[in-house]
Design an enzyme around this catalytic site. Structure first.
Site, short mmCIF file in Angstrom:
data_model
loop_
_atom_site.label_atom_id
_atom_site.label_comp_id
_atom_site.label_asym_id
_atom_site.label_seq_id
_atom_site.Cartn_x
_atom_site.Cartn_y
_atom_site.Cartn_z
N ILE A 11 0.84 -1.20 0.00
CA ILE A 11 0.00 0.00 0.00
C ILE A 11 0.88 1.25 0.00
CG2 ILE A 11 -1.89 1.21 1.12
CD1 ILE A 11 -2.67 -1.41 2.48
N THR A 98 7.56 -4.05 15.93
CA THR A 98 7.37 -3.08 14.85
C THR A 98 6.09 -2.28 15.03
OG1 THR A 98 8.63 -4.39 13.25
CG2 THR A 98 7.07 -2.79 12.36
N THR A 126 -6.16 -1.17 10.28
CA THR A 126 -6.88 -2.28 9.66
C THR A 126 -8.24 -2.49 10.29
OG1 THR A 126 -6.81 -4.70 9.36
CG2 THR A 126 -5.67 -3.82 11.26
N ASP A 127 -9.14 -3.13 9.52
CA ASP A 127 -10.44 -3.50 10.07
C ASP A 127 -10.33 -4.62 11.09
OD1 ASP A 127 -9.76 -5.52 8.26
OD2 ASP A 127 -11.56 -5.32 7.03
N GLU A 128 -9.20 -5.32 11.12
CA GLU A 128 -9.07 -6.48 12.00
C GLU A 128 -9.05 -6.11 13.48
OE1 GLU A 128 -6.61 -9.73 10.89
OE2 GLU A 128 -6.46 -9.08 8.81
N TYR A 152 -1.50 -10.17 15.25
CA TYR A 152 -1.40 -9.04 14.33
C TYR A 152 -2.44 -7.98 14.66
CZ TYR A 152 -2.59 -6.27 10.24
OH TYR A 152 -2.92 -5.22 9.42
N LYS A 156 -1.93 -4.04 16.04
CA LYS A 156 -2.44 -2.85 15.35
C LYS A 156 -3.42 -2.09 16.25
CE LYS A 156 -1.75 -1.53 11.74
NZ LYS A 156 -0.74 -0.58 11.23
N ASN A 181 -9.74 -5.20 3.40
CA ASN A 181 -8.71 -5.95 2.66
C ASN A 181 -8.35 -5.26 1.36
OD1 ASN A 181 -9.01 -8.00 4.65
ND2 ASN A 181 -8.56 -9.56 3.11
N ARG A 283 -6.89 -21.77 9.81
CA ARG A 283 -5.90 -21.25 10.74
C ARG A 283 -6.57 -20.95 12.08
NH1 ARG A 283 -4.92 -15.67 7.53
NH2 ARG A 283 -6.63 -14.43 8.37
N PRO A 284 -5.80 -20.96 13.17
CA PRO A 284 -6.38 -20.72 14.50
C PRO A 284 -7.04 -19.34 14.59
CG PRO A 284 -4.15 -21.60 14.69
CD PRO A 284 -4.36 -21.27 13.25
#
Length: 333
Positions: A11, A98, A126-128, A152, A156, A181, A283-284
């Site tokens: 991005i 980071t 992020t939307d996460e 992650y 964030k 995304n 994935r978990p």
């Protein structure tokens, strides 16, 4: 002058290229060139005197301090982050270092540097951070509580909180965006769309987690970059803006759409690309659905995505087909 962190990544590089194409404002790009960043993404700017590239870490406060002193940017646009959920599950330490500690270090130097109300610190998130939505539930608004479900997303979310706190406590003029995304040119092929394209062209399995029914809101990267330029120019300091493409798709529908485009653009001799789809163990903690309500951004700043999911996906596939050897060769290195 803009200081863009992580500007050699997916991005970030699209933002830098678009910003310099829009006008004459110089850009300094700071990127440590980890696995997902590449100078190939900025190759078009190699001889452009308006662009300065500096290899370094956002956590290197002395370096950041010197860049601020030497270039006097009017804004920091902060993309730099570890961003892949799978990697955060197997190795969360890099994400904390980071995304959390690095963002804190950058904020500290920005706070010492900012001398007047014209400076801006734009943090891209992020939307996460919002967690997972049930089918049929309303899309995330800026008031939705944070419920991150992966290391992650948690890193964030922590960075978002730090940025907001520095605005509230110290008066740093901050802006936060949370995006859905992204897809488009120059994306590292650990993400779904470029991974599928790379594997399909190589005749390898196209992996889909679980039942393939996880839903994401897809945003073409050029539309995202346009939204960021609007937020930087006219957003209200202290505010958060959600940026979504309004294009919810289940992962299996995205993969099948990619296969259909590849069947048309580069047919394979051995049959349809969809025959390569392979369902793998989930994935978990895999969030089931994300969706973003961008009405605040549309209402206040007049932003609308230019690309539909279909038009953006077609542009994406054609870019990768035209750049497959160089882009995927770097990613495999």
């Amino acid at each position: 002058m803009l200081l863009v962190t992580g500007g050699a990544g997916f991005i970030g590089s699209n933002f830098v290229l678009a910003a310099l194409a829009e006008g004459g404002e110089p850009v300094v790009t700071l990127d440590k060139l980890s696995y997902a960043g590449s100078l190939l993404n900025l190759e078009a700017l190699r001889d452009d005197p308006r662009h300065v590239f500096v290899r370094g870490d956002i956590g290197d406060r002395a370096l950041v301090r010197e860049l601020l002193r030497a270039h006097q940017p009017r804004a920091i646009v902060h993309f730099a982050a570890e961003s892949h959920v799978d990697r955060s599950i197997s190795g969360p330490a890099d994400f904390v270092q980071t995304n959390v500690v690095g963002t804190w270090a950058l904020l500290e130097e920005a706070r010492a540097y900012a001398s007047d109300g014209s400076f801006r610190f734009l943090h891209i998130s992020t939307d996460e951070v919002y967690g997972s939505l049930e089918p049929g539930a309303p899309a995330f608004t800026e008031e939705h509580p944070f419920r991150p479900n992966s290391p992650y997303a948690a890193s964030k979310a922590a960075a978002d909180h730090l940025v907001r706190a520095y605005g509230h406590t110290y008066g740093l003029p901050v802006l936060i965006t949370n995006c859905s995304n992204n897809y488009g040119p120059r994306q590292y092929p650990e993400k779904l769309i470029p991974l599928v394209i790379r594997n399909a062209l190589a005749g390898k399995p196209l992996p889909l987690y679980g039942d393939g029914g996880n839903v994401r809101d897809w945003l073409y990267v050029a539309d995202h970059c346009e939204a960021l330029r609007l937020v930087l120019a006219r957003g209200r300091p202290g505010e958060t803006y959600n940026i979504g493409g309004g294009a919810e798709r289940a992962n299996h529908d995205v993969v099948r759409a990619l296969c259909a485009l590849l069947d048309r653009e580069r047919p394979r001799r051995a049959g349809a690309y969809a025959e390569l789809i392979a369902y793998v163990q989930d994935r978990p903690g895999h969030d089931r659905r994300y969706a973003m309500d961008s009405s605040k951004l549309r209402r206040e700043l007049g932003w609308r995505p230019k690309e539909s999911f279909e038009s953006g996906l077609e542009k994406t596939v054609r870019w990768y087909l035209a750049n497959v050897e160089r882009h995927f060769a770097h990613a495999a290195a």
